[in-house]
Design a protein around this motif. Structure first.
Motif, PDB file in Angstrom:
ATOM      1  N   PRO A 288       1.250   6.127  -7.251  1.00  0.00           N
ATOM      2  CA  PRO A 288       1.176   5.268  -6.065  1.00  0.00           C
ATOM      3  C   PRO A 288       1.251   3.789  -6.447  1.00  0.00           C
ATOM      4  O   PRO A 288       0.510   3.322  -7.334  1.00  0.00           O
ATOM      5  CB  PRO A 288      -0.192   5.610  -5.462  1.00  0.00           C
TER       6      PRO A 288
ATOM      7  N   VAL B 297       0.818  -1.215   0.000  1.00  0.00           N
ATOM      8  CA  VAL B 297       0.000   0.000   0.000  1.00  0.00           C
ATOM      9  C   VAL B 297       0.846   1.257   0.000  1.00  0.00           C
ATOM     10  O   VAL B 297       0.316   2.364  -0.030  1.00  0.00           O
ATOM     11  CB  VAL B 297      -0.958   0.032   1.218  1.00  0.00           C
ATOM     12  N   SER B 298       2.167   1.102   0.041  1.00  0.00           N
ATOM     13  CA  SER B 298       3.015   2.287   0.097  1.00  0.00           C
ATOM     14  C   SER B 298       4.060   2.233  -0.997  1.00  0.00           C
ATOM     15  O   SER B 298       4.297   1.198  -1.617  1.00  0.00           O
ATOM     16  CB  SER B 298       3.701   2.395   1.469  1.00  0.00           C
ATOM     17  N   GLY B 299       4.696   3.361  -1.220  1.00  0.00           N
ATOM     18  CA  GLY B 299       5.714   3.451  -2.250  1.00  0.00           C
ATOM     19  C   GLY B 299       5.155   4.047  -3.527  1.00  0.00           C
ATOM     20  O   GLY B 299       3.934   4.033  -3.778  1.00  0.00           O
ATOM     21  N   VAL B 300       6.066   4.583  -4.349  1.00  0.00           N
ATOM     22  CA  VAL B 300       5.657   5.182  -5.608  1.00  0.00           C
ATOM     23  C   VAL B 300       6.611   4.736  -6.717  1.00  0.00           C
ATOM     24  O   VAL B 300       7.759   4.361  -6.471  1.00  0.00           O
ATOM     25  CB  VAL B 300       5.660   6.729  -5.546  1.00  0.00           C
TER      26      VAL B 300
ATOM     27  N   ARG C 214      -5.419   8.781  -1.701  1.00  0.00           N
ATOM     28  CA  ARG C 214      -4.848   7.432  -1.754  1.00  0.00           C
ATOM     29  C   ARG C 214      -4.303   7.074  -3.135  1.00  0.00           C
ATOM     30  O   ARG C 214      -3.287   6.390  -3.246  1.00  0.00           O
ATOM     31  CB  ARG C 214      -5.908   6.398  -1.362  1.00  0.00           C
ATOM     32  N   HIS C 215      -4.964   7.522  -4.202  1.00  0.00           N
ATOM     33  CA  HIS C 215      -4.701   6.952  -5.520  1.00  0.00           C
ATOM     34  C   HIS C 215      -4.244   7.936  -6.598  1.00  0.00           C
ATOM     35  O   HIS C 215      -3.783   7.508  -7.661  1.00  0.00           O
ATOM     36  CB  HIS C 215      -5.957   6.225  -6.031  1.00  0.00           C
TER      37      HIS C 215
ATOM     38  N   ARG D 274       0.200   1.377  -4.839  1.00  0.00           N
ATOM     39  CA  ARG D 274      -1.053   0.701  -4.491  1.00  0.00           C
ATOM     40  C   ARG D 274      -1.996   0.603  -5.690  1.00  0.00           C
ATOM     41  O   ARG D 274      -2.890  -0.245  -5.693  1.00  0.00           O
ATOM     42  CB  ARG D 274      -1.751   1.433  -3.350  1.00  0.00           C
TER      43      ARG D 274
END
Length: 429
Positions: free
Chosen positions: A99, A15-18, A60-61, A101
């Motif tokens: 993202p 759910v984290s990181g890009v 979030r997205h 995610r």
């Protein structure tokens, strides 16, 4: 081996990181506004704000614009359909953070995000994806090359110096007997590596089921005579469902390498093969020009080679200097450097030089690249030698040996007639 694809994927819970994608764009519209359109189009947005695109969802997205670095205008006309008055065109490097995610460490879904529809936007009159920075999550899913430089050297039994190779020529049309004769000739001459041309896949005239055992029988006899067996990259490019069987055919016959056209089977095809492969994967870049030749549109080699290495290619074609195609020496040298650069802590792959290579290029190439960790392929530069293909192999070997020890071409050619003839035929640089 890479993890098998199951209902429970190894990236579940990520759910984290890009992923940071960098583009070179040109537009007649405000740069900041265009960058925001790009980020929105490839994440949570569309051309109009919709009801369920809440602030929480965007947090979030949504992809975000990380940087804009303006460059001088190119002076080139816009791509068809571009909006705005091109007399006011501006050019820039735009970096966008996506993202993780949104797609997880999946090459196919990564490309849908960072490339996807961007090349069709009216807001841009030029757009190229020039780099990707990927988080460590991709390294957990994609093990990359199985053999790379070191493993290939071990299989070829050539611990130092460049690997000297060739492509079967004529590319297509040889009978099994003619191919066997050619392989024996250049194998006995000390070639390190032979590959099928990208045009020679699994055709009715000389299918893999006939070609593989015939070639391997010859190579084993070469090994009996010389003590070394050249590596032969059989082109097993095919529909994905047949890749594993094609690989197994080569493996069962004692082969030491398989080749695929990365762009025609796709990254998912390369990864599918990598999961099942017990041999080095020779990654040909056929069709690369369709993605990269235009300075205004496409995907840069830097991005291509990163994705090919992630998918599992052990060898990656970079083109060679003074090549017969469109790339400049500067572009080729940048490509070689890109393949040699560490990526996600490793992923070592072997640069493959090809396209119009000949003995007269050895000194210039070595001086420019500064390493002998190269696979140098000469097709016409071997088979077109006036003394025959075996003489072409010796000329290539002698030229590169001279380059490595600092001896001039002229001095070596004075002692090696095959090299002298090659320089007369193909020239020097």
């Amino acid at each position: 081996m890479a993890p098998a694809v199951t209902d429970s994927m190894p990236w579940e819970g990520v759910v984290s990181g890009v992923v940071r994608a960098t583009y070179e764009i040109e537009t007649a519209l405000p740069l900041e506004a265009v960058a925001e359109v790009m980020a929105g189009e490839q994440s949570s947005g569309t051309f109009v704000r919709v009801a369920r695109e809440t602030s929480e969802l965007r947090a979030r997205h949504a992809a975000t614009v990380a940087a804009i670095e303006e460059l001088p205008p190119s002076g080139r006309p816009p791509l068809p359909g571009a909006s705005g008055d091109w007399r006011s065109a501006r050019r820039a490097l735009v970096s966008i953070d996506f993202p993780l995610r949104n797609f997880g460490p999946s090459l196919s879904n990564l490309l849908a995000a960072v490339a996807g529809n961007l090349f069709e936007l009216r807001e841009v009159g030029a757009l190229r994806l020039v780099d990707l920075d990927l988080p460590a999550a991709f390294a957990k899913v994609y093990p990359g090359p199985s053999f790379g430089v070191t493993g290939t050297r071990q299989l070829v039994d050539r611990p130092t110096g460049p690997l000297i190779g060739t492509i079967v020529k004529p590319s297509i049309g040889l009978s099994a007997a003619e191919l066997a004769e050619l392989v024996a000739e250049i194998g006995d001459a000390g070639i390190d590596f032979i590959k099928d041309d990208e045009l020679q896949g699994n055709p009715p005239g000389l299918p893999l089921s006939e070609r593989v055992p015939k070639v391997m029988d010859v190579l084993k006899r070469v090994a009996d005579r010389t003590g070394r067996m050249p590596m032969y990259a059989f082109n097993i490019t095919d529909d994905i469902a047949r890749l594993a069987d094609n690989h197994d055919l080569v493996l069962a016959a004692g082969g030491t390498c398989v080749m695929v056209c990365v762009n025609t089977i796709g990254l998912a095809g390369v990864q599918y093969l990598r999961e099942r492969c017990r041999l080095p994967i020779h990654g040909h870049r056929a069709m690369f020009g369709a993605y990269s030749r235009s300075p205004q549109l496409g995907i840069d080699f830097v991005v291509f080679q990163k994705l090919a290495r992630l998918a599992g290619a052990d060898h990656i074609h970079t083109n060679g200097i003074r090549n017969k195609f469109y790339e400049s020496d500067e572009q080729v040298l940048a490509s070689i450097a890109a393949v040699r650069a560490p990526f996600l802590g490793g992923y070592p792959a072997l640069p493959v030089l090809s396209s119009g290579q000949s003995p007269g290029l050895a000194h210039a190439t070595y001086a420019a690249v500064g390493t002998a960790d190269l696979l140098v392929l000469a097709g016409g530069g071997v088979h077109g030698h006036p003394g025959g293909a075996a003489a072409g192999v010796r000329a290539m070997r002698e030229a590169w040996d001279a380059a490595l020890v600092g001896e001039s071409l002229d001095a070596r050619a004075a002692r090696v007639p095959e090299l002298a003839a090659a320089l007369t035929t193909f020239g020097r640089y």
